[in-house]
Design an enzyme around this catalytic site. Structure first.
Site, PDB file in Angstrom:
ATOM      1  N   LYS A   7      26.890 -56.130  21.922  1.00 37.87           N
ATOM      2  CA  LYS A   7      26.802 -54.899  20.896  1.00 37.87           C
ATOM      3  C   LYS A   7      27.277 -53.829  21.189  1.00 37.87           C
ATOM      4  O   LYS A   7      27.923 -52.884  20.270  1.00 37.87           O
ATOM      5  CB  LYS A   7      25.273 -55.173  20.341  1.00 37.87           C
ATOM      6  CG  LYS A   7      24.557 -56.372  19.971  1.00 37.87           C
ATOM      7  CD  LYS A   7      23.130 -56.195  19.667  1.00 37.87           C
ATOM      8  CE  LYS A   7      22.197 -55.720  20.681  1.00 37.87           C
ATOM      9  NZ  LYS A   7      22.255 -56.668  21.839  1.00 37.87           N
ATOM     10  N   ARG A  13      14.897 -54.809  15.216  1.00 36.59           N
ATOM     11  CA  ARG A  13      14.595 -55.803  16.346  1.00 36.59           C
ATOM     12  C   ARG A  13      13.285 -56.802  15.896  1.00 36.59           C
ATOM     13  O   ARG A  13      13.053 -57.555  16.680  1.00 36.59           O
ATOM     14  CB  ARG A  13      14.257 -55.195  17.645  1.00 36.59           C
ATOM     15  CG  ARG A  13      15.259 -55.273  18.817  1.00 36.59           C
ATOM     16  CD  ARG A  13      14.897 -54.730  19.830  1.00 36.59           C
ATOM     17  NE  ARG A  13      15.712 -55.193  21.162  1.00 36.59           N
ATOM     18  CZ  ARG A  13      16.610 -54.511  21.807  1.00 36.59           C
ATOM     19  NH1 ARG A  13      17.300 -53.697  21.179  1.00 36.59           N
ATOM     20  NH2 ARG A  13      17.097 -54.974  22.757  1.00 36.59           N
ATOM     21  N   ARG A  32      26.951 -56.351  34.732  1.00 34.65           N
ATOM     22  CA  ARG A  32      27.076 -55.246  33.721  1.00 34.65           C
ATOM     23  C   ARG A  32      27.061 -53.933  34.753  1.00 34.65           C
ATOM     24  O   ARG A  32      26.055 -53.882  35.646  1.00 34.65           O
ATOM     25  CB  ARG A  32      26.286 -55.223  32.601  1.00 34.65           C
ATOM     26  CG  ARG A  32      26.324 -53.714  32.017  1.00 34.65           C
ATOM     27  CD  ARG A  32      25.858 -53.906  30.677  1.00 34.65           C
ATOM     28  NE  ARG A  32      24.298 -53.941  30.798  1.00 34.65           N
ATOM     29  CZ  ARG A  32      23.603 -53.976  29.565  1.00 34.65           C
ATOM     30  NH1 ARG A  32      24.229 -54.059  28.373  1.00 34.65           N
ATOM     31  NH2 ARG A  32      22.365 -54.567  29.681  1.00 34.65           N
ATOM     32  N   ARG A  55      21.792 -51.460  35.144  1.00 31.88           N
ATOM     33  CA  ARG A  55      20.540 -51.164  34.570  1.00 31.88           C
ATOM     34  C   ARG A  55      19.487 -51.801  35.186  1.00 31.88           C
ATOM     35  O   ARG A  55      19.657 -52.973  35.711  1.00 31.88           O
ATOM     36  CB  ARG A  55      20.928 -51.361  33.298  1.00 31.88           C
ATOM     37  CG  ARG A  55      20.769 -50.272  32.130  1.00 31.88           C
ATOM     38  CD  ARG A  55      21.340 -50.752  30.820  1.00 31.88           C
ATOM     39  NE  ARG A  55      20.052 -51.729  30.208  1.00 31.88           N
ATOM     40  CZ  ARG A  55      20.436 -52.102  28.737  1.00 31.88           C
ATOM     41  NH1 ARG A  55      21.254 -51.601  28.076  1.00 31.88           N
ATOM     42  NH2 ARG A  55      19.493 -52.945  28.307  1.00 31.88           N
ATOM     43  N   ARG A  99      13.900 -60.736  28.494  1.00 28.23           N
ATOM     44  CA  ARG A  99      14.313 -60.208  27.180  1.00 28.23           C
ATOM     45  C   ARG A  99      15.120 -61.263  26.324  1.00 28.23           C
ATOM     46  O   ARG A  99      14.889 -61.327  25.139  1.00 28.23           O
ATOM     47  CB  ARG A  99      15.534 -59.345  27.874  1.00 28.23           C
ATOM     48  CG  ARG A  99      15.020 -57.796  28.309  1.00 28.23           C
ATOM     49  CD  ARG A  99      16.075 -57.150  29.228  1.00 28.23           C
ATOM     50  NE  ARG A  99      17.295 -56.757  28.471  1.00 28.23           N
ATOM     51  CZ  ARG A  99      18.376 -56.733  29.068  1.00 28.23           C
ATOM     52  NH1 ARG A  99      18.643 -56.718  30.355  1.00 28.23           N
ATOM     53  NH2 ARG A  99      19.520 -56.316  28.460  1.00 28.23           N
TER      54      ARG A  99
END
Ligand code: AP5
Length: 218
Positions: free
Chosen positions: A13, A88, A127, A160, A171
């Site tokens: 996203k 969300r 990431r 992160r 998550r």
């Protein structure tokens, strides 16, 4: 153009929102980025959100809706916005509909990005993000030219905290339970489309632009 990018953590996203933001000259509004800034700045809101974010859970609807309500009033969102990571929950989506209706606006597109869980785990496990400008990298598929240094602004590129294997799993669980029902909420509305995000970022971008009426065929 008022756009919502919907989809599980790590589906891309943020990557797509940044490109669309440049093309359409409208802001990317990421509740995750806003909350991380608040956590890093140690504001009362950040202190309130920190524990849920570290655990992979959702921050309360009230807090996030308050942030979005204020952000959508800003001058740069007058001509449109790209919501990345909001709504969300169904309660957030209902509130967004009400907020937009109050200002005689509506959503033009809800683009639902999808990818299998194993691809999401691969993406999030590798990431890395720039601490200053937020540029997004991946250690194997899109590494910065110089390890640990952002190609765009030269600041540090780091992992992160919530991209650890057990928090990624949490998550994904929270997404399935609390956010996936939004597909049902939006499906059938004009402007809703489900898009496979397993291809390269360029290919996903081409599909999104075509759906938004800006592609070569659109
Ligand atoms: P948030 O920051 O929104 O995290 P997220 O939804 O988990 O999404 P991500 O940022 O992890 O992934 P992304 O889809 O943007 O993927 P990206 O482009 O980076 O939220 C964090 C936390 O804040 C939440 O857990 C919650 O606690 C809280 N929060 C935020 N919003 C909230 C809300 N509304 N309500 C309540 N709580 C909220 O890409 C990932 C990786 O894949 C990158 O390495 C990238 O290079 C790579 N990649 C991207 N696209 C491709 C592709 N097509 N092919 C190959 N690799 C790709």
């Amino acid at each position: 153009m008022n756009i919502v990018l919907l989809g599980p953590p790590g589906v891309g996203k943020g990557t797509q929102a940044k490109i669309l933001s440049t093309i359409y000259q409208i802001p990317q509004i990421s509740t995750g980025d806003m909350l991380r800034s608040a956590v890093n700045a140690g504001t009362p809101l950040g202190l309130q959100a920190k524990a849920q974010m570290q655990a992979g859970g959702l921050v309360s609807d009230d807090v996030v809706i308050g942030l979005i309500r204020e952000r959508l009033r800003a001058e740069d969102a007058r001509n449109g916005f790209i919501l990345d990571g909001f709504p969300r929950t169904v309660a957030q989506a209902e509130t967004l509909d009400r907020m937009l209706a109050e200002s005689q606006q509506q959503l033009d597109a809800v683009l639902h990005l999808t990818a299998p869980d194993e691809e999401i785990v691969r993406r999030l496990s590798g990431r890395a993000l720039c601490t200053r400008c937020g540029a997004i990298f991946h250690q194997s598929s899109n590494p910065p030219r110089q390890a640990g240094v952002c190609d765009v602004c030269g600041d540090s590129v780091v992992r992160r905290e919530d991209d650890s294997p057990e928090i990624i799993r949490e998550r994904l669980r929270v997404y399935a339970q609390q956010t996936a029902p939004l597909v049902q909420y939006y499906a059938g509305r004009s402007g809703y489309a489900s898009v496979s995000a397993v291809e390269s970022p360029d290919s996903v971008q081409a599909t999104l632009l075509r759906l938004l009426g800006r592609g070569r065929d659109g």
